[in-house]
Design an enzyme around this catalytic site. Structure first.
Site, PDB file in Angstrom:
ATOM      1  N   HIS A 111       0.833  -1.199   0.000  1.00  0.00           N
ATOM      2  CA  HIS A 111       0.000   0.000   0.000  1.00  0.00           C
ATOM      3  C   HIS A 111       0.869   1.251   0.000  1.00  0.00           C
ATOM      4  O   HIS A 111       1.997   1.233   0.514  1.00  0.00           O
ATOM      5  CB  HIS A 111      -0.929  -0.009   1.211  1.00  0.00           C
ATOM      6  N   ALA A 152       1.687  -4.223 -11.658  1.00  0.00           N
ATOM      7  CA  ALA A 152       2.677  -5.015 -12.383  1.00  0.00           C
ATOM      8  C   ALA A 152       2.757  -6.434 -11.844  1.00  0.00           C
ATOM      9  O   ALA A 152       2.988  -7.385 -12.592  1.00  0.00           O
ATOM     10  CB  ALA A 152       4.046  -4.345 -12.290  1.00  0.00           C
ATOM     11  N   MET A 212       7.786   1.641  -7.188  1.00  0.00           N
ATOM     12  CA  MET A 212       8.360   2.930  -6.807  1.00  0.00           C
ATOM     13  C   MET A 212       9.362   3.443  -7.823  1.00  0.00           C
ATOM     14  O   MET A 212       9.668   4.637  -7.847  1.00  0.00           O
ATOM     15  CB  MET A 212       9.034   2.814  -5.445  1.00  0.00           C
ATOM     16  N   HIS A 249      -4.259  -5.115 -11.691  1.00  0.00           N
ATOM     17  CA  HIS A 249      -4.277  -4.006 -10.731  1.00  0.00           C
ATOM     18  C   HIS A 249      -2.875  -3.450 -10.512  1.00  0.00           C
ATOM     19  O   HIS A 249      -2.683  -2.565  -9.691  1.00  0.00           O
ATOM     20  CB  HIS A 249      -4.876  -4.454  -9.399  1.00  0.00           C
ATOM     21  N   PRO A 270      -0.720   0.595 -11.418  1.00  0.00           N
ATOM     22  CA  PRO A 270       0.593   1.088 -10.978  1.00  0.00           C
ATOM     23  C   PRO A 270       1.700   0.087 -11.256  1.00  0.00           C
ATOM     24  O   PRO A 270       1.464  -1.120 -11.341  1.00  0.00           O
ATOM     25  CB  PRO A 270       0.392   1.271  -9.471  1.00  0.00           C
ATOM     26  N   ASN A 320     -10.174  -5.835  -4.821  1.00  0.00           N
ATOM     27  CA  ASN A 320     -10.380  -7.026  -3.983  1.00  0.00           C
ATOM     28  C   ASN A 320     -11.837  -7.020  -3.537  1.00  0.00           C
ATOM     29  O   ASN A 320     -12.135  -6.643  -2.399  1.00  0.00           O
ATOM     30  CB  ASN A 320      -9.477  -7.002  -2.739  1.00  0.00           C
TER      31      ASN A 320
END
Length: 464
Positions: A223, A395, A372, A393, A369, A342
């Protein structure tokens, strides 16, 4: 046929799994079930994830009937604790499998356009990061809520929740009309049902105000709250409609239902097991389906956690807005979209269970997404029925957290900017632990699941 595929087929054959690969799609089958997996040949197919997917595809109801109509997976596919991440399972409308979505119910993504460019925010980066670190990670937040607001959320829905908010703490500066308008940009939210009797007493009990310690927190693991820059616009018209402009800073939030979701998820996975008929052999997979009235009741309990997850992302977003106002004297942040990954949603007459997969109906926005150190994408869904109207949702992990910690030295010196209070989080979530986002996006575009709208590059990532 490539030598790699031959070796893969032989390995799966030893596990009694038939595997075929054609044009980027794996078709897997064992004696009980079959499933399809969209995965480019350049990305690893993990046997444990396939076994988990086939186990879910073979779930039966307590009466012995097949519970699952179809099962598939997107390119972020990898093993999970019970269900594989990146999987989608469809059941009849009166059947649910609580373990298919687990305990982080309605974990999802929320994206804001700030209305500010990197050129505007860059000179005040240090001040903004300090303030966001304080509210997101150091508990400098003030989010009082009357218990009647939680009860309104669970029994009547988001708009009733907004109406019940009192102008105290964070809420004193919140534009409630704007919040109400943004509800329509939340995918799947309007289809949830709920009942407050499934909520813990603290949320709906006799106290007048409840300061929930989890509300407004991103949670651990993967998260995050991330400041990103619109790096490339790929669909000019769709990007304009979404308020996305090259060079602008956006805010992506990834969080879920926290402790409340854990409460609901564990309770109902246990209840599904306990409801198994006496004298009927329990499934070896320990995966249980609920049918009829119990399935309906589960969806109401799930709805409590799912609506809470939405509220949690709302609070995170409002805290970011408040700090943008504090540092820059402006709050033009606009919600682009909020998407779940989910959750069980009733679509096309079926219950679509998505575990780490996102709704991608035709014309709806989706958020995918990377990591980072890699790009994220805003995309338009294309409503592909073969893939149960879904897309990935993210990679997807290619390395377990334990593996990442074991080779910690390899991850030092990265140029990604992660703000966290826990050094192990920086290592566990390092870019090297994730699949490259490019092949994941390309595979889904080529297969007709999505059409990319804009590419976002990470600027600063906050992780608890």
């Amino acid at each position: 046929m490539s030598s790699h595929l031959i070796r893969l087929q032989r390995a799966f054959a030893r596990a009694k799994i038939d595997l075929r690969f054609d044009n980027g799609v794996y078709r897997v089958r064992d004696e009980a079930a079959e499933a399809t997996i969209l995965l480019p040949a350049s990305l690893a197919l993990e046997e444990r994830a396939v076994q988990q997917l086939l186990a879910f595809a073979s779930v039966k109801t307590p009466t012995g009937d097949a519970a699952v109509c179809a099962a598939c997976a997107t390119p972020d596919f990898h093993p999970g604790a019970i269900a594989p991440v990146g999987s989608i399972v469809a059941t009849d409308a009166d059947v649910v499998i609580p373990a298919a979505i687990g305990t982080d119910i309605n974990c999802g993504m929320r994206l804001y356009s700030t209305g500010l460019s990197l050129a505007q925010l860059g000179p005040r980066q240090e001040a903004l990061v300090a303030r966001l670190k304080a509210v997101l990670l150091e508990n400098e937040r003030n989010v009082p809520l009357p218990t009647r607001a939680f009860k309104a959320l669970f029994d009547a829905g988001p708009l009733a929740f907004i109406d019940a908010i009192e102008p105290q703490g964070l809420w004193a500066g919140v534009d409630r009309d704007r919040l109400a308008d943004e509800v329509s940009r939340c995918i799947g939210l309007d289809s949830l049902t709920a009942d407050s009797h499934h909520a813990p007493d603290a949320f709906v009990g006799t106290r007048e105000v409840y300061r929930d310690p989890c509300l407004g927190t991103p949670g651990s693991g993967n998260h995050f709250v991330e400041l990103q820059v619109v790096d490339e616009v790929m669909d000019r018209h769709a990007a304009y409609a979404a308020g996305l402009k090259s060079g602008d800073v956006v805010v992506m939030i990834h969080s879920g239902s926290r402790d409340l979701g854990f409460h609901v998820g564990v309770r109902w996975m246990d209840r599904a097991r306990d409801a198994w008929p006496t004298g009927v052999r329990h499934p070896e997979s320990k995966l249980y389906a609920l049918a009829g009235p119990l399935a309906t009741e589960y969806l109401q309990a799930m709805g409590v956690a799912a609506r809470y997850a939405w509220a949690n992302r709302v609070v995170l977003g409002e805290m970011v807005r408040a700090e943008l106002q504090r540092v820059f004297g402006a709050d033009d942040a606009r919600l682009v979209v909020d998407v779940p990954h989910n959750v069980v949603l009733t679509e096309q007459g079926r219950n679509i269970h998505r575990k780490g997969a996102t709704p991608a109906h035709d014309g709806n926005l989706a958020l995918i997404p990377g990591s980072m150190g890699d790009h994220s994408y805003v995309a338009l869904g294309r409503g592909h029925a073969d893939w149960l109207w879904s897309c990935s949702h993210g990679a997807g992990r290619r390395m377990r957290r334990q593996q990442a910690r074991a080779i910690v030295g390899a991850f030092h010196g990265g140029d990604w900017h992660c703000v966290t209070l826990r050094e192990e989080r920086r290592i566990e979530e390092a870019p090297e632990a994730y699949k490259p986002i490019g092949p994941v996006i390309d595979a889904q575009r080529e297969a007709g699941l999505i059409e990319p709208v804009a590419r976002l590059r990470p600027w600063v990532t906050f992780k608890a």
